[in-house]
Write a protein that holds these residues in place. Structure first.
Motif, PDB file in Angstrom:
ATOM      1  N   PRO A  65       0.821  -1.221   0.000  1.00 16.58           N
ATOM      2  CA  PRO A  65       0.000   0.000   0.000  1.00 16.58           C
ATOM      3  C   PRO A  65       0.848   1.261   0.000  1.00 16.58           C
ATOM      4  O   PRO A  65       2.012   1.231   0.373  1.00 16.58           O
ATOM      5  CB  PRO A  65      -0.791  -0.112   1.289  1.00 16.58           C
ATOM      6  N   PHE A  66       0.218   2.347  -0.423  1.00 15.08           N
ATOM      7  CA  PHE A  66       0.936   3.618  -0.562  1.00 15.08           C
ATOM      8  C   PHE A  66       1.024   4.289   0.798  1.00 15.08           C
ATOM      9  O   PHE A  66       0.023   4.769   1.343  1.00 15.08           O
ATOM     10  CB  PHE A  66       0.187   4.513  -1.552  1.00 15.08           C
ATOM     11  N   GLU A  67       2.229   4.317   1.362  1.00 10.23           N
ATOM     12  CA  GLU A  67       2.438   4.920   2.679  1.00 10.23           C
ATOM     13  C   GLU A  67       3.628   5.863   2.601  1.00 10.23           C
ATOM     14  O   GLU A  67       4.791   5.440   2.599  1.00 10.23           O
ATOM     15  CB  GLU A  67       2.694   3.836   3.727  1.00 10.23           C
ATOM     16  N   LEU A  68       3.307   7.126   2.510  1.00  9.69           N
ATOM     17  CA  LEU A  68       4.290   8.184   2.348  1.00  9.69           C
ATOM     18  C   LEU A  68       4.098   9.195   3.470  1.00  9.69           C
ATOM     19  O   LEU A  68       2.967   9.604   3.763  1.00  9.69           O
ATOM     20  CB  LEU A  68       4.098   8.857   0.986  1.00  9.69           C
ATOM     21  N   PHE A  69       5.190   9.604   4.085  1.00 12.28           N
ATOM     22  CA  PHE A  69       5.127  10.504   5.232  1.00 12.28           C
ATOM     23  C   PHE A  69       6.060  11.689   5.019  1.00 12.28           C
ATOM     24  O   PHE A  69       7.077  11.596   4.321  1.00 12.28           O
ATOM     25  CB  PHE A  69       5.521   9.771   6.522  1.00 12.28           C
ATOM     26  N   LEU A  70       5.705  12.788   5.646  1.00 12.71           N
ATOM     27  CA  LEU A  70       6.531  13.995   5.601  1.00 12.71           C
ATOM     28  C   LEU A  70       7.006  14.300   7.007  1.00 12.71           C
ATOM     29  O   LEU A  70       6.193  14.417   7.943  1.00 12.71           O
ATOM     30  CB  LEU A  70       5.726  15.174   5.056  1.00 12.71           C
ATOM     31  N   SER A  71       8.300  14.407   7.172  1.00 13.97           N
ATOM     32  CA  SER A  71       8.850  14.757   8.479  1.00 13.97           C
ATOM     33  C   SER A  71       8.426  16.172   8.848  1.00 13.97           C
ATOM     34  O   SER A  71       8.371  17.067   7.999  1.00 13.97           O
ATOM     35  CB  SER A  71      10.376  14.660   8.450  1.00 13.97           C
ATOM     36  N   ASP A  72       8.127  16.371  10.119  1.00 14.18           N
ATOM     37  CA  ASP A  72       7.793  17.712  10.587  1.00 14.18           C
ATOM     38  C   ASP A  72       9.021  18.605  10.650  1.00 14.18           C
ATOM     39  O   ASP A  72       8.903  19.816  10.870  1.00 14.18           O
ATOM     40  CB  ASP A  72       7.154  17.631  11.984  1.00 14.18           C
ATOM     41  N   VAL A  73      10.179  17.990  10.476  1.00 14.74           N
ATOM     42  CA  VAL A  73      11.428  18.752  10.488  1.00 14.74           C
ATOM     43  C   VAL A  73      11.803  19.108   9.050  1.00 14.74           C
ATOM     44  O   VAL A  73      12.025  18.231   8.223  1.00 14.74           O
ATOM     45  CB  VAL A  73      12.569  17.944  11.138  1.00 14.74           C
ATOM     46  N   PHE A  74      11.827  20.384   8.755  1.00 18.41           N
ATOM     47  CA  PHE A  74      12.346  20.855   7.474  1.00 18.41           C
ATOM     48  C   PHE A  74      13.104  22.139   7.750  1.00 18.41           C
ATOM     49  O   PHE A  74      13.002  22.726   8.827  1.00 18.41           O
ATOM     50  CB  PHE A  74      11.225  21.066   6.449  1.00 18.41           C
ATOM     51  N   TRP A  75      13.912  22.564   6.795  1.00 24.56           N
ATOM     52  CA  TRP A  75      14.719  23.749   7.065  1.00 24.56           C
ATOM     53  C   TRP A  75      14.937  24.562   5.802  1.00 24.56           C
ATOM     54  O   TRP A  75      14.747  24.076   4.684  1.00 24.56           O
ATOM     55  CB  TRP A  75      16.062  23.376   7.702  1.00 24.56           C
ATOM     56  N   THR A  76      15.290  25.809   6.013  1.00 20.18           N
ATOM     57  CA  THR A  76      15.559  26.727   4.906  1.00 20.18           C
ATOM     58  C   THR A  76      17.058  26.772   4.642  1.00 20.18           C
ATOM     59  O   THR A  76      17.879  26.648   5.556  1.00 20.18           O
ATOM     60  CB  THR A  76      15.074  28.150   5.225  1.00 20.18           C
ATOM     61  N   ARG A  77      17.389  26.971   3.383  1.00 22.04           N
ATOM     62  CA  ARG A  77      18.782  27.177   2.981  1.00 22.04           C
ATOM     63  C   ARG A  77      18.825  28.517   2.265  1.00 22.04           C
ATOM     64  O   ARG A  77      18.115  28.708   1.274  1.00 22.04           O
ATOM     65  CB  ARG A  77      19.257  26.034   2.087  1.00 22.04           C
ATOM     66  N   ILE A  78      19.641  29.426   2.761  1.00 22.08           N
ATOM     67  CA  ILE A  78      19.579  30.825   2.342  1.00 22.08           C
ATOM     68  C   ILE A  78      20.901  31.247   1.716  1.00 22.08           C
ATOM     69  O   ILE A  78      21.982  30.926   2.221  1.00 22.08           O
ATOM     70  CB  ILE A  78      19.246  31.732   3.551  1.00 22.08           C
ATOM     71  N   SER A  79      20.805  31.963   0.609  1.00 21.22           N
ATOM     72  CA  SER A  79      22.000  32.500  -0.036  1.00 21.22           C
ATOM     73  C   SER A  79      22.661  33.532   0.873  1.00 21.22           C
ATOM     74  O   SER A  79      22.018  34.124   1.736  1.00 21.22           O
ATOM     75  CB  SER A  79      21.634  33.162  -1.373  1.00 21.22           C
ATOM     76  N   ASN A  80      23.926  33.773   0.617  1.00 20.10           N
ATOM     77  CA  ASN A  80      24.656  34.751   1.424  1.00 20.10           C
ATOM     78  C   ASN A  80      24.533  36.176   0.886  1.00 20.10           C
ATOM     79  O   ASN A  80      24.654  37.135   1.649  1.00 20.10           O
ATOM     80  CB  ASN A  80      26.136  34.363   1.512  1.00 20.10           C
ATOM     81  N   ASN A  81      24.300  36.300  -0.429  1.00 21.44           N
ATOM     82  CA  ASN A  81      24.229  37.638  -1.036  1.00 21.44           C
ATOM     83  C   ASN A  81      22.790  38.029  -1.339  1.00 21.44           C
ATOM     84  O   ASN A  81      21.922  37.166  -1.511  1.00 21.44           O
ATOM     85  CB  ASN A  81      25.028  37.684  -2.345  1.00 21.44           C
ATOM     86  N   LYS A  82      22.547  39.311  -1.435  1.00 23.54           N
ATOM     87  CA  LYS A  82      21.243  39.805  -1.863  1.00 23.54           C
ATOM     88  C   LYS A  82      20.980  39.331  -3.295  1.00 23.54           C
ATOM     89  O   LYS A  82      21.881  39.294  -4.131  1.00 23.54           O
ATOM     90  CB  LYS A  82      21.210  41.335  -1.818  1.00 23.54           C
ATOM     91  N   TYR A  83      19.730  38.984  -3.571  1.00 24.19           N
ATOM     92  CA  TYR A  83      19.372  38.458  -4.886  1.00 24.19           C
ATOM     93  C   TYR A  83      19.300  39.564  -5.919  1.00 24.19           C
ATOM     94  O   TYR A  83      18.777  40.651  -5.671  1.00 24.19           O
ATOM     95  CB  TYR A  83      18.031  37.742  -4.816  1.00 24.19           C
ATOM     96  N   THR A  84      19.844  39.291  -7.099  1.00 23.04           N
ATOM     97  CA  THR A  84      19.774  40.212  -8.219  1.00 23.04           C
ATOM     98  C   THR A  84      19.889  39.415  -9.506  1.00 23.04           C
ATOM     99  O   THR A  84      20.436  38.314  -9.514  1.00 23.04           O
ATOM    100  CB  THR A  84      20.910  41.255  -8.146  1.00 23.04           C
ATOM    101  N   LEU A  85      19.370  39.981 -10.589  1.00 19.96           N
ATOM    102  CA  LEU A  85      19.499  39.359 -11.903  1.00 19.96           C
ATOM    103  C   LEU A  85      20.517  40.093 -12.761  1.00 19.96           C
ATOM    104  O   LEU A  85      20.569  39.881 -13.971  1.00 19.96           O
ATOM    105  CB  LEU A  85      18.139  39.326 -12.613  1.00 19.96           C
TER     106      LEU A  85
END
Length: 851
Positions: free
Chosen positions: A691-711
């Motif tokens: 059977p289809f048994e898929l779970f999502l951990s309650d633990v997740f995290w952000t990964r952030i760039s070091n510089n301000k975003y620009t194009l």
């Protein structure tokens, strides 16, 4: 130190074989390498061509096939992320490369443009003087981008000064009044051509303005580069480049016309009074690309074209009014020699397969404000070659690009070259540690006489099975219509794809520990698991054969299973065929086959098999004025290794040479956190597919760039601006999830729960689609976790980036986090793998939620 030919061949045999150097040249090569002989200047000369845009290499003496081999030095070797910095650090290198690539200095060019800028009156005086010198009055006047407004136009009194004007261009000025334009035209009775593009009046007036202008100018045959319905011999003469079309109102004959370029002229009908072999008896080359031709039937157009006995070359839009494929049109017009730049005989021979014929070279386009540095970074893609370093243990992850010296870079492309070039690494004492700078080797593969151009195959070893024609687009203007057709067919298939996902209601899997108080033995090579898995139901062992559970970072294939003597009843942390989601090209194919083109997955092409469709997509986006920034990713590398971001088509095509890659539409406008780009790492637990048994951990995290975003263009090669993985030798700034979510909600005035629900729906859809397409993925002895990287757009919609096998869970095991989307309890980092193993093997659901 190698002192004999035998030792040289023994040490370099593999390199010689891979380079394809004939054995008859081994001795000569050894002698030149040993003595560092660079004698190519005695046999070749360089000549400027293509109106100063390029250089070519000529033989200065007769060279027989495989008679000589030459050492070509490398002017520049670099890794792609370092290119811009190296140019800035070495101004002499930049000067040398600029000269090799025939790139003019932008400062000088700007000064030249500035000097040539004339006032309106100066431009008129210059035009009058030129006409007088040719012995006639002024018939043709161009006043483009001259800041002319309505009052200025009236003050110029063009009808009074030049009543017999045939052509007038006011492109890019400030005309705002339709009345002013019409009054001008009503006084210019002979006017046949008018350009008022990019004036405010044109933007406002649209089609209604065109109708009004045609009423005011009854003889107008050309309006804003489009032929009007009343076009005649004059317009054809103009498009054929006949001089009298610009200087006389007297219509001459078209007996001298052999080639007519009518591309993108908006023609609805081939006027039979003009388009016939009596009026244009020697027409042999005709370009009708970009014209709708919807004012007459297909059979009428074909009948007109067939009536020209000398017509040998035709260019038309494909798919278009004459047909949908090259082969279809070639069959309708069997007397053609060339069709859209392709040998018609080859089209007939190969059918739907696209064969490249004589193609126009692609030169980079620059603006006067582009720096020499910027010009080199574009132009270099026409010259660069690449290789990867490796030893017996490891292949270098990042490729090396290089540009040959002046002589080597003057070699132009030919499908039938007379020379071959190959990189070569010389090791004086036979070891990689002794290797000196790499060279390129050059030798003739055909006889070359004095004065012959020396050419090489830019894509040696690439046939049509490896998309040769598509790859040549990096250097040449290949038929755009062909690629657009491939793209539209591909898009149509995606839009019509929808797989019905089965409903999975089977009973849940049972706990694998059926014997009370039984302890499960775990074998693992992951320090995080060894350090943090503390549940009493599990214990560790050092022998993989004795373990109940194998939780390891390497792939367990049949060879490893046999080598270790693993048992069928052991549990392993990987599912069969999971490559369909953890390899980037397979993930794209899985999503496309299951869901078509869902909003949560960026447009993606496998550059090993879908380059033609990508090129078509690029062209269509460019025509429609859409952004064209793409990201190139290797199939199966992590941490953004060998990943590049660019909007330059030749670069995107050539980047595929460094290994299998996908090309994915870049998310140009991501959601930002405090001005910086970020993505989200989720951990998905797969207990069972049936059977289809898929779970999502309650633990997740952000990964952030070091510089301000620009194009900004310069930022595209800055890792710390556009990428977020910083925990491998870079400065890592970690923000706890329970701090990030409220701060993000406050900054953007959004409810994170709405975002989270979209992510959950997306994650379930991915795994459901994978199992629907690949039921063989299921295994009752498999349990696994996957890292899923998700990006948010600036409208807070999720975009799936990739799925990783056996993800790095360092942050999950290092930082405690409050479960802000659940019960609000603190989730201890030291218990992360207790929760993972509890869910997968003991049917516990602590700190996880079912998807």
């Amino acid at each position: 130190m190698i002192t004999s030919l035998e030792e040289f061949i023994q040490a370099h045999g593999v390199l010689l074989a891979s380079a394809g150097v004939p054995s008859s040249l081994h001795a000569q090569l050894f002698q030149k390498l040993s003595s560092q002989v660079f004698d190519s200047g005695d046999f070749f000369q360089i000549e400027v061509c293509e109106n100063g845009k390029q250089r070519k290499l000529l033989a200065s003496t007769h060279l027989s096939k495989q008679s000589h081999i030459f050492l070509i030095d490398h002017a520049w070797s670099f890794r792609l992320p370092d290119a811009r910095a190296q140019l800035r650090e070495h101004p002499r290198l930049m000067e040398r490369l600029g000269a090799m690539m025939c790139i003019s200095d932008s400062a000088e060019e700007r000064e030249c443009v500035s000097d040539e800028k004339l006032t309106v009156e100066d431009a008129i005086i210059a035009a009058e003087a030129e006409a007088k010198e040719l012995g006639h009055e002024l018939y043709w006047l161009e006043l483009d981008e001259s800041e002319i407004d309505d009052e200025k136009l009236k003050s110029l009194d063009l009808p009074g000064r030049f009543p017999n004007l045939i052509g007038l261009s006011l492109w890019g000025n400030k005309l705002n009044s339709e009345v002013t334009v019409r009054q001008l035209l009503e006084s210019l009775h002979n006017l046949k051509a008018l350009w008022i593009n990019e004036n405010p009046v044109t933007v406002k007036g649209g089609a209604a303005l065109k109708e009004a202008i045609l009423l005011s100018a009854p003889h107008l045959e050309l309006y804003n580069s489009q032929l009007t319905d009343r076009y005649g011999k004059w317009a054809i003469a103009f498009c054929a480049g006949i001089p009298w079309a610009k200087i006389s109102s007297i219509e001459g004959n078209l007996n001298d016309v052999e080639s007519v370029d009518l591309s993108d002229r908006g023609i609805d009908c081939l006027n039979p009074k003009i388009f016939n072999p009596i009026e244009i008896p020697f027409l042999s080359v005709l370009n009708l690309k970009g014209n709708p031709l919807n004012g007459q039937t297909k059979s009428n157009v074909l009948e007109t074209l067939k009536s020209f006995p000398n017509l040998q070359s035709l260019e038309v839009t494909i798919p278009g009014p004459l047909g949908t494929t090259l082969i279809e049109i070639a069959e309708l017009l069997p007397n053609l020699l060339m069709l859209n730049g392709v040998d018609a005989a080859k089209v007939m021979e190969h059918g739907e397969n696209f064969i490249v014929g004589n193609l126009e070279q692609r030169f980079p386009e620059f603006s006067p404000n582009d720096s020499t540095e910027e010009r080199i970074l574009h132009a270099m893609w026409a010259y660069m070659m690449t290789y990867r370093l490796c030893d017996e243990e490891k292949l270098d992850e990042t490729p090396i690009w290089y540009i040959m010296d002046e002589l080597g870079s003057a070699l132009r492309h030919s499908d039938n070259p007379n020379f071959r070039v190959s990189p070569f690494m010389y090791m004086p004492d036979g070891s990689l540690q002794s290797a000196i700078s790499s060279y390129s080797l050059l030798w003739p593969v055909k006889d070359a006489d004095k004065g012959d151009e020396c050419t090489r195959d830019f894509l040696f070893g690439f046939g049509e099975d490896k998309q040769r024609s598509a790859r040549l687009t990096a250097w040449f203007h290949t038929p755009m219509d062909y690629f657009e057709k491939i793209y539209r067919e591909s898009r149509r298939r995606l839009e019509n794809t929808h797989t019905n996902i089965s409903s999975y209601n089977a009973p849940a899997t049972e706990r694998i520990m059926k014997v009370p108080d039984r302890v499960l033995t775990v074998y693992t090579d992951l320090p995080q698991v060894l350090e943090t898995l503390k549940r009493s139901e599990f214990t560790f062992c050092d022998d993989p054969v004795a373990a109940d559970i194998l939780w390891i970072s390497t792939q367990i294939d049949d060879d490893l299973t046999r080598a270790l003597g693993l048992r069928d009843d052991q549990f392993i942390n990987q599912f069969p065929y999971e490559a369909c989601i953890v390899m980037k090209h397979h993930l794209a194919k899985t999503i496309q086959q299951a869901h078509g083109a869902p909003y949560w997955f960026q447009t993606t092409y496998d550059m090993e098999t879908e380059m033609s469709a990508f090129i078509g997509d690029y062209y269509v986006r460019k025509k429609e004025g859409k952004d064209n920034l793409w990201i190139m990713k290797p199939w199966n590398m992590a941490r953004t290794i060998d990943t590049s971001i660019t909007d330059y088509l030749p670069a995107l095509i050539r980047l595929a040479e460094t290994g299998p890659k996908i090309c994915q539409k870049y998310v140009e406008h991501p959601a930002l956190f405090e001005g910086k780009k970020f993505d989200l790492r989720y951990v998905v637990l797969l207990r069972s597919l049936d059977p289809f048994e898929l779970f999502l951990s309650d633990v997740f995290w952000t990964r952030i760039s070091n510089n301000k975003y620009t194009l900004d263009r310069e930022s595209l090669s800055e890792y710390e601006t556009h990428f977020t993985v910083m925990n491998y030798g870079r400065k890592l700034v970690h923000v706890n999830t329970h701090d990030f979510i409220p701060a993000f909600e406050k900054e953007h005035s959004v409810d994170w729960r709405n975002i989270h629900e979209k992510v959950r729906h997306m994650l379930r859809a991915v795994f459901e689609g994978a199992f629907e397409l690949h039921p063989e993925m299921h295994s009752s002895r498999a349990r696994a976790i996957y890292g899923v990287d998700v990006l948010l757009t600036d409208t807070y919609e999720p975009r799936l980036l990739e799925i990783t096998y056996c993800p790095d869970c360092t942050r999950a095991c290092k930082y405690d986090v409050i479960n802000v989307l659940g019960n609000g309890n603190m989730i201890k980092a030291t218990e992360f793998f207790d929760d993972v193993f509890g869910c997968l093997f003991l049917n516990s659901e602590r700190n996880v939620s079912r998807l």
